[in-house]
Design a protein around this motif. Structure first.
Motif, PDB file in Angstrom:
ATOM      1  N   HIS A  22      -1.245 -30.583 -49.452  1.00  3.86           N
ATOM      2  CA  HIS A  22      -0.637 -30.263 -50.747  1.00  3.86           C
ATOM      3  C   HIS A  22       0.788 -30.823 -50.823  1.00  3.86           C
ATOM      4  O   HIS A  22       1.168 -31.432 -51.820  1.00  3.86           O
ATOM      5  CB  HIS A  22      -0.643 -28.748 -50.929  1.00  3.86           C
ATOM      6  CG  HIS A  22       0.161 -28.253 -52.070  1.00  3.86           C
ATOM      7  ND1 HIS A  22      -0.309 -28.247 -53.366  1.00  3.86           N
ATOM      8  CD2 HIS A  22       1.422 -27.749 -52.124  1.00  3.86           C
ATOM      9  CE1 HIS A  22       0.624 -27.746 -54.160  1.00  3.86           C
ATOM     10  NE2 HIS A  22       1.686 -27.437 -53.433  1.00  3.86           N
ATOM     11  N   GLN A  79       3.057 -37.813 -55.650  1.00  4.33           N
ATOM     12  CA  GLN A  79       2.989 -37.748 -57.110  1.00  4.33           C
ATOM     13  C   GLN A  79       4.380 -37.747 -57.747  1.00  4.33           C
ATOM     14  O   GLN A  79       4.618 -38.465 -58.715  1.00  4.33           O
ATOM     15  CB  GLN A  79       2.238 -36.482 -57.546  1.00  4.33           C
ATOM     16  CG  GLN A  79       0.752 -36.551 -57.366  1.00  4.33           C
ATOM     17  CD  GLN A  79       0.104 -37.492 -58.365  1.00  4.33           C
ATOM     18  OE1 GLN A  79       0.256 -37.338 -59.565  1.00  4.33           O
ATOM     19  NE2 GLN A  79      -0.613 -38.463 -57.859  1.00  4.33           N
ATOM     20  N   PHE A  95       0.512 -34.521 -51.231  1.00  2.00           N
ATOM     21  CA  PHE A  95       0.089 -34.902 -52.576  1.00  2.00           C
ATOM     22  C   PHE A  95       1.266 -34.881 -53.541  1.00  2.00           C
ATOM     23  O   PHE A  95       1.496 -35.848 -54.280  1.00  2.00           O
ATOM     24  CB  PHE A  95      -1.021 -33.963 -53.070  1.00  2.00           C
ATOM     25  CG  PHE A  95      -1.449 -34.262 -54.471  1.00  2.00           C
ATOM     26  CD1 PHE A  95      -2.381 -35.255 -54.724  1.00  2.00           C
ATOM     27  CD2 PHE A  95      -0.910 -33.566 -55.549  1.00  2.00           C
ATOM     28  CE1 PHE A  95      -2.779 -35.550 -56.028  1.00  2.00           C
ATOM     29  CE2 PHE A  95      -1.296 -33.852 -56.852  1.00  2.00           C
ATOM     30  CZ  PHE A  95      -2.225 -34.848 -57.085  1.00  2.00           C
ATOM     31  N   ARG A 142      -7.937 -29.202 -55.043  1.00  2.00           N
ATOM     32  CA  ARG A 142      -7.562 -30.204 -54.032  1.00  2.00           C
ATOM     33  C   ARG A 142      -7.562 -29.581 -52.642  1.00  2.00           C
ATOM     34  O   ARG A 142      -7.995 -30.205 -51.672  1.00  2.00           O
ATOM     35  CB  ARG A 142      -6.202 -30.819 -54.350  1.00  2.00           C
ATOM     36  CG  ARG A 142      -6.279 -31.968 -55.341  1.00  2.00           C
ATOM     37  CD  ARG A 142      -4.971 -32.749 -55.421  1.00  2.00           C
ATOM     38  NE  ARG A 142      -3.810 -31.881 -55.560  1.00  2.00           N
ATOM     39  CZ  ARG A 142      -3.439 -31.310 -56.699  1.00  2.00           C
ATOM     40  NH1 ARG A 142      -4.115 -31.524 -57.798  1.00  2.00           N
ATOM     41  NH2 ARG A 142      -2.371 -30.543 -56.736  1.00  2.00           N
ATOM     42  N   ASP A 195      -9.410 -30.837 -49.366  1.00  2.00           N
ATOM     43  CA  ASP A 195      -8.635 -31.201 -48.177  1.00  2.00           C
ATOM     44  C   ASP A 195      -9.169 -30.549 -46.912  1.00  2.00           C
ATOM     45  O   ASP A 195      -8.900 -31.028 -45.810  1.00  2.00           O
ATOM     46  CB  ASP A 195      -7.158 -30.845 -48.375  1.00  2.00           C
ATOM     47  CG  ASP A 195      -6.491 -31.744 -49.400  1.00  2.00           C
ATOM     48  OD1 ASP A 195      -6.910 -32.910 -49.542  1.00  2.00           O
ATOM     49  OD2 ASP A 195      -5.541 -31.268 -50.061  1.00  2.00           O
TER      50      ASP A 195
END
Length: 148
Positions: free
Chosen positions: A45, A52, A48, A80, A84
């Motif tokens: 996380h 992003q 990500f 997500r 994962d």
């Protein structure tokens, strides 16, 4: 200010790793945090959102997102995290390290005027200094989740 933010991004990531390093390999894959994620999913996380948000700032600085703004991912954080779970730990670690290093380099390379300026991003304005500070807090909060 940009070097200070870059240093904070580096420091908070190291502190996150200090918590992760306290876990044994089985806990990385099976322990459940308060949000029901595993530590592996939490690191994915962080990876990500590091990636992003860096891309989001780069697009704003180039002017690419001035009209359309930030296009949010189609999956939410929990979706997500579930995906994962199937990723290999080594892949998650490599991706997270790469994303954080790229975010740190991005912050370090911003000149003070660019860092403090606000950029159009759709109907909103994007402030690199505010978003980078948010990413520092984001990592701190997730470190605290593992600590608890």
């Amino acid at each position: 200010m940009n070097h200070q933010l870059a240093d904070q991004l580096h420091s908070t990531y190291n502190h996150l790793w200090q918590m992760i390093d306290l876990l044994d390999p089985a806990e990385l894959e099976t322990a459940r945090l308060e949000n029901n994620w595993t530590p592996k999913a939490l690191l994915a996380h962080v990876d990500f959102w590091d990636d992003q948000q860096r891309q989001r700032m780069e697009a704003a600085l180039r002017g690419d997102s001035a009209e359309q703004g930030f296009i949010y991912p189609t999956l939410d954080n929990d979706q997500r995290a579930a995906q994962d779970e199937a990723r290999a730990w080594a892949v998650v670690v490599t991706a997270a390290d790469t994303a954080r290093q790229q975010l740190i380099a991005f912050a370090r390379n911003l000149d003070p005027a660019t860092l403090e300026q606000e950029y159009p991003a759709g109907e909103r304005m994007l402030s690199p200094v505010k978003l980078l500070n948010h990413m520092v807090r984001h990592t701190q909060l997730h470190r605290q989740e593992i600590n608890r």
